[in-house]
Scaffold this active site. Structure first.
Site, PDB file in Angstrom:
ATOM      1  N   ARG A 246       0.911  -1.205  -0.031  1.00 13.04           N
ATOM      2  CA  ARG A 246       0.096   0.098  -0.012  1.00 13.04           C
ATOM      3  C   ARG A 246       0.777   1.353  -0.030  1.00 13.04           C
ATOM      4  O   ARG A 246       1.928   1.230   0.640  1.00 13.04           O
ATOM      5  CB  ARG A 246      -0.871   0.263   1.074  1.00 13.04           C
ATOM      6  CG  ARG A 246      -2.075  -1.076   0.996  1.00 13.04           C
ATOM      7  CD  ARG A 246      -3.112  -0.453   0.053  1.00 13.04           C
ATOM      8  NE  ARG A 246      -4.234  -1.382  -0.236  1.00 13.04           N
ATOM      9  CZ  ARG A 246      -4.197  -2.458  -1.148  1.00 13.04           C
ATOM     10  NH1 ARG A 246      -3.282  -2.352  -1.996  1.00 13.04           N
ATOM     11  NH2 ARG A 246      -5.288  -2.845  -1.360  1.00 13.04           N
ATOM     12  N   GLU A 275      -3.858   7.690  -7.480  1.00 14.65           N
ATOM     13  CA  GLU A 275      -3.937   6.934  -8.558  1.00 14.65           C
ATOM     14  C   GLU A 275      -5.226   7.163  -9.399  1.00 14.65           C
ATOM     15  O   GLU A 275      -6.297   7.420  -8.620  1.00 14.65           O
ATOM     16  CB  GLU A 275      -4.163   5.498  -8.231  1.00 14.65           C
ATOM     17  CG  GLU A 275      -2.729   4.861  -7.691  1.00 14.65           C
ATOM     18  CD  GLU A 275      -2.989   3.421  -7.357  1.00 14.65           C
ATOM     19  OE1 GLU A 275      -4.040   2.612  -7.678  1.00 14.65           O
ATOM     20  OE2 GLU A 275      -1.946   2.952  -6.623  1.00 14.65           O
ATOM     21  N   HIS A 294      -0.463   0.103 -10.937  1.00 13.68           N
ATOM     22  CA  HIS A 294      -0.992  -0.706  -9.970  1.00 13.68           C
ATOM     23  C   HIS A 294      -1.779  -2.081 -10.513  1.00 13.68           C
ATOM     24  O   HIS A 294      -2.823  -2.396 -10.457  1.00 13.68           O
ATOM     25  CB  HIS A 294      -2.326  -0.115  -9.074  1.00 13.68           C
ATOM     26  CG  HIS A 294      -2.512  -0.757  -7.837  1.00 13.68           C
ATOM     27  ND1 HIS A 294      -3.258   0.062  -6.887  1.00 13.68           N
ATOM     28  CD2 HIS A 294      -2.481  -1.779  -7.317  1.00 13.68           C
ATOM     29  CE1 HIS A 294      -3.603  -0.720  -5.937  1.00 13.68           C
ATOM     30  NE2 HIS A 294      -3.023  -1.806  -6.175  1.00 13.68           N
ATOM     31  N   VAL A 295      -0.921  -2.591 -11.541  1.00 14.71           N
ATOM     32  CA  VAL A 295      -1.440  -4.014 -12.141  1.00 14.71           C
ATOM     33  C   VAL A 295      -0.659  -5.244 -11.801  1.00 14.71           C
ATOM     34  O   VAL A 295      -0.908  -6.186 -12.441  1.00 14.71           O
ATOM     35  CB  VAL A 295      -1.440  -3.753 -13.774  1.00 14.71           C
ATOM     36  CG1 VAL A 295      -2.596  -2.375 -14.026  1.00 14.71           C
ATOM     37  CG2 VAL A 295      -0.148  -3.407 -14.249  1.00 14.71           C
TER      38      VAL A 295
END
Length: 334
Positions: A246, A275, A294-295
């Protein structure tokens, strides 16, 4: 008859939508439930009250819970039959604190459904950072020929901060690469494959030993800014860092300084402080930093399939009066 309502958030990327087709496939694959079940699917948080009035189980995302239309302040009255909420997100910080959740309702998170993809992603990331790929790419952008020689990753030290499902994926990646592995976790209990586990109070000691640091911890009131400036400054010179946990666990201003002054040789961020990351962010131009949008742990072919598998496991457990998987601890916040 148990009523399971799935409330979809179209803010999610399409492979992660909750749809009727997804329910039909899951029922065909996992539908051997004790008793009968009725599934409904919604796409409008403003109309969710009617579905909640009869729902025993709600499947949704943190974004729906955070939506102003969701009756967080009156959930017990509006959803009197509700017994558990299954979030299709692994992180639950956006719905904390759980003061809105009735005491008899359990919150389930999606931890574990992304482990295999995360392991592959971390294999790639550790090898890339070991070969100084961020610096090599930076040199390419500036048409600079600089022969950077690096040793093999075998026997180098990997520190995994947070040893839950995601952390164990990092441990598996490190073991595949024949690395030495240290860990940091709240309980400091031993984990298979980890040479030594430190408590959070000894994080700086562990940082000083690590060639690579992978942040996998959830975001709680205890882990916010855990990888602070003072912690980063104790890193082993030339170490590299990955954050797949995180964003708010890490001090990004301090990270930029450590990359600019050469204390850290490289970093990769799969989670960002905002994001999408604004074009004005200093992270975009920071030397030797790779940004992944974030993938890293999300496999569009398996994520929702495994989500439904977990849901059906819990539906069976619920009907049998057994303990559910992935129940969020209200005190620990994960």
């Amino acid at each position: 008859m148990i009523h399971v309502h799935l409330e979809n958030s179209t803010a999610k990327a399409e492979p992660f939508w909750l749809t009727t087709a997804l329910v039909d496939t899951a029922c065909a694959s996992y539908g051997n439930l004790p008793g009968e079940a009725r599934f409904t699917v919604g796409n409008d948080p403003a109309a969710i009250h009617a579905c909640l009035s009869t729902a025993d189980v709600l499947v949704t995302s943190a974004g729906v819970i955070a939506d102003p239309h969701f009756p967080r302040g009156d959930l017990a009255r509006i959803a009197p039959k509700l017994r558990f909420i299954h979030l299709i997100d692994a992180g639950v910080e956006d719905v904390m604190p759980l003061t809105w959740l009735p005491a008899h309702v359990q919150l389930i998170n999606n931890s574990g459904v992304h482990v295999e993809k995360a392991r592959e992603f971390l294999l790639m990331t550790l090898l890339a950072l070991n070969s100084r790929l961020p610096q090599i790419m930076n040199n390419q952008w500036h048409a600079r020929w600089d022969a950077i020689f690096t040793s093999a990753i075998k026997d180098k030290c990997l520190l995994v901060v947070g040893l839950g499902d995601l952390g164990k994926a990092a441990v598996a990646a490190g073991l595949t690469l024949n690395m030495r592995i240290l860990g940091v976790r709240r309980s400091a209990l031993a984990v298979p494959g980890v040479e030594r586990v430190y408590g959070p109070d000894r994080l700086k000691e562990a940082m000083a030993l690590a060639d690579f640091v992978v942040i996998c911890t959830p975001l709680t009131s205890q882990t916010r800014n855990m990888i602070s400036r003072s912690v980063l400054e104790t890193a082993k010179p030339g170490a590299a860092l990955v954050n797949i946990g995180r964003a708010d666990v890490l001090d990004h201003d301090a990270l930029v300084e450590c990359l600019e002054n050469g204390l850290l040789s490289g970093a990769l961020l799969d989670v960002l402080p905002q994001e999408p990351l604004p074009a004005s962010s200093a992270l975009w131009t920071c030397p030797n930093l790779m940004i992944n949008p974030h993938v890293g742990a999300d496999d569009p072919t398996t994520y929702m399939r495994e989500t439904m598998r977990l849901l059906f496991d819990n539906l069976r457990a619920h009907r049998r009066g057994e303990s559910l998987k992935n129940v969020v601890d209200r005190i620990r916040e994960y």
